[in-house]
Design an enzyme around this catalytic site. Structure first.
Site, PDB file in Angstrom:
ATOM      1  N   GLY A 109      29.353  34.989  28.129  1.00 37.81           N
ATOM      2  CA  GLY A 109      29.024  36.211  28.874  1.00 37.81           C
ATOM      3  C   GLY A 109      28.040  37.067  28.097  1.00 37.81           C
ATOM      4  CB  SER A 110      26.094  40.031  29.130  1.00 38.54           C
ATOM      5  OG  SER A 110      27.168  40.829  29.582  1.00 38.54           O
ATOM      6  CB  THR A 111      30.145  41.395  25.742  1.00 40.05           C
ATOM      7  OG1 THR A 111      30.058  42.035  27.012  1.00 40.05           O
ATOM      8  CG2 THR A 111      30.439  42.425  24.665  1.00 40.05           C
ATOM      9  N   GLY A 142      34.306  38.272  25.517  1.00 40.78           N
ATOM     10  CA  GLY A 142      34.264  39.438  26.386  1.00 40.78           C
ATOM     11  C   GLY A 142      35.379  39.390  27.413  1.00 40.78           C
ATOM     12  CB  ALA A 143      37.663  40.973  28.955  1.00 38.48           C
ATOM     13  CG  ASP A 144      35.046  39.625  34.017  1.00 37.50           C
ATOM     14  OD1 ASP A 144      33.839  39.860  33.830  1.00 37.50           O
ATOM     15  OD2 ASP A 144      35.515  38.466  34.022  1.00 37.50           O
ATOM     16  N   GLY A 166      31.927  35.086  34.664  1.00 35.12           N
ATOM     17  CA  GLY A 166      30.812  34.164  34.402  1.00 35.12           C
ATOM     18  C   GLY A 166      31.189  32.709  34.635  1.00 35.12           C
ATOM     19  CD  GLU A 182      35.409  32.879  29.016  1.00 38.04           C
ATOM     20  OE1 GLU A 182      34.306  33.365  28.784  1.00 38.04           O
ATOM     21  OE2 GLU A 182      36.153  33.297  29.920  1.00 38.04           O
ATOM     22  CE  LYS A 202      32.604  44.473  31.601  1.00 37.79           C
ATOM     23  NZ  LYS A 202      32.375  43.334  30.730  1.00 37.79           N
TER      24      LYS A 202
HETATM   25  O1  LIG Z   1      33.447  33.665  32.455  1.00 42.45           O
HETATM   26  C1  LIG Z   1      33.007  34.622  31.838  1.00 42.45           C
HETATM   27  C2  LIG Z   1      33.761  35.372  30.837  1.00 42.45           C
HETATM   28  O2  LIG Z   1      35.122  35.500  31.115  1.00 42.45           O
HETATM   29  C3  LIG Z   1      33.153  36.659  30.350  1.00 42.45           C
HETATM   30  O3  LIG Z   1      33.685  36.889  29.079  1.00 42.45           O
HETATM   31  C4  LIG Z   1      33.437  37.855  31.204  1.00 42.45           C
HETATM   32  O4  LIG Z   1      33.006  37.590  32.517  1.00 42.45           O
HETATM   33  C5  LIG Z   1      32.738  39.112  30.675  1.00 42.45           C
HETATM   34  O5  LIG Z   1      31.356  38.931  30.710  1.00 42.45           O
HETATM   35  P1  LIG Z   1      30.348  40.073  30.295  1.00 42.45           P
HETATM   36  O6  LIG Z   1      30.483  40.274  28.827  1.00 42.45           O
HETATM   37  O7  LIG Z   1      29.005  39.529  30.693  1.00 42.45           O
HETATM   38  O8  LIG Z   1      30.710  41.293  31.102  1.00 42.45           O
END
Ligand SMILES: O=C[C@H](O)[C@H](O)[C@H](O)COP(=O)(O)O
Length: 232
Positions: A27-29, A82-84, A97, A103, A121
């Site tokens: 993910g982006s983080t 990361g997490a949503d 993602g 994960e 989040k």
């Molecule tokens: O499948 C994706 C993962 O669980 C990500 O860690 C989660 O969606 C958070 O992504 P982001 O850091 O882009 O918000």
């Protein structure tokens, strides 16, 4: 927002010691974390990582982070991901993602999991973010009926949406494991561990995005600075 994600990633990097076996999130983080880890590795830090997606594998390889697999190490010291959504029990919704299956396998093989995120989040109750459920394409309708029953038992409901690929051409999104994802906007989930158990019992469900008891520490970056929260 991106600067906050990078700050959380940089704080998590302080927890990494030479010799560690690391789970590398998606993910982006998490991308910021892998980027910063790459800088440290190029400066001499000795670690190995297990990526949680093909995207993270490609990024880690490009950054020069040595990789291994869960077949070649007996455990991981630390996973950073990361997490949503994150609640005060440090239960999580993940999978926005599409990487939730790998994960969860990686987090479960880790002694500790640090969740990195910007403050947005953090929620009192999980469920505003649509819950991703990874399913086998075979028997999809039967799996969805079983999911409806599981939601009813857990006192929640929501429309199920089969995730489409980003290209906008109508193609179904396919995970790294070759499965599909159903996103369900449930609203507030009263009892996430109960819902997690009910979903895990459905044969066509490969995995779901509720991460219960896996997060050890959350590092949240906001306008007021960084908060480090331990699982109660
Ligand atoms: O499948 C994706 C993962 O669980 C990500 O860690 C989660 O969606 C958070 O992504 P982001 O850091 O882009 O918000």
């Amino acid at each position: 927002m991106d600067a906050l994600k990078r700050q959380a990633a940089a704080r998590a990097l302080e927890e990494v010691r030479s010799g560690m076996k690391l789970g590398l999130g998606t993910g982006s983080t998490a991308k910021h974390f892998v980027d910063l880890l790459g800088e440290k590795v190029r400066a001499g830090l000795k670690v190995v990582g297990v990526p949680t997606s093909e995207a993270t594998r490609a990024q880690a390889e490009a950054c020069g982070v040595p990789l291994t697999t869960l077949d070649d190490v007996d455990h991981l010291d630390l996973t950073i991901d990361g997490a949503d959504e994150i609640n005060p029990a440090l239960d999580l919704i993940k999978g926005g993602g599409g990487a939730l299956l790998r994960e969860k396998i990686v987090a479960n093989a880790s002694d500790r999991m640090i969740v990195i995120a910007d403050e947005t989040k953090w929620v009192e109750r999980l469920g505003r973010f649509p819950l991703p459920v990874e399913v086998i394409p075979f028997g999809l309708a039967a799996t969805q009926r079983a999911m409806t029953e599981a939601f009813a038992k857990a006192g929640v409901s929501g429309q199920m949406v089969l995730r489409k690929a980003g290209a906008g051409d109508g193609h179904v999104f396919v995970t790294d494991g070759g499965h599909w994802i159903i996103d369900v906007r449930l609203g507030e989930i009263e009892d996430p561990p109960r819902l997690a158990g009910l979903l895990s019992a459905i044969p066509g469900v490969v995995e779901h995005g509720l991460f219960i008891g896996l997060g050890s520490t959350a590092i949240l970056a906001g306008a007021q600075g960084i908060r480090v929260i331990q699982r109660p």
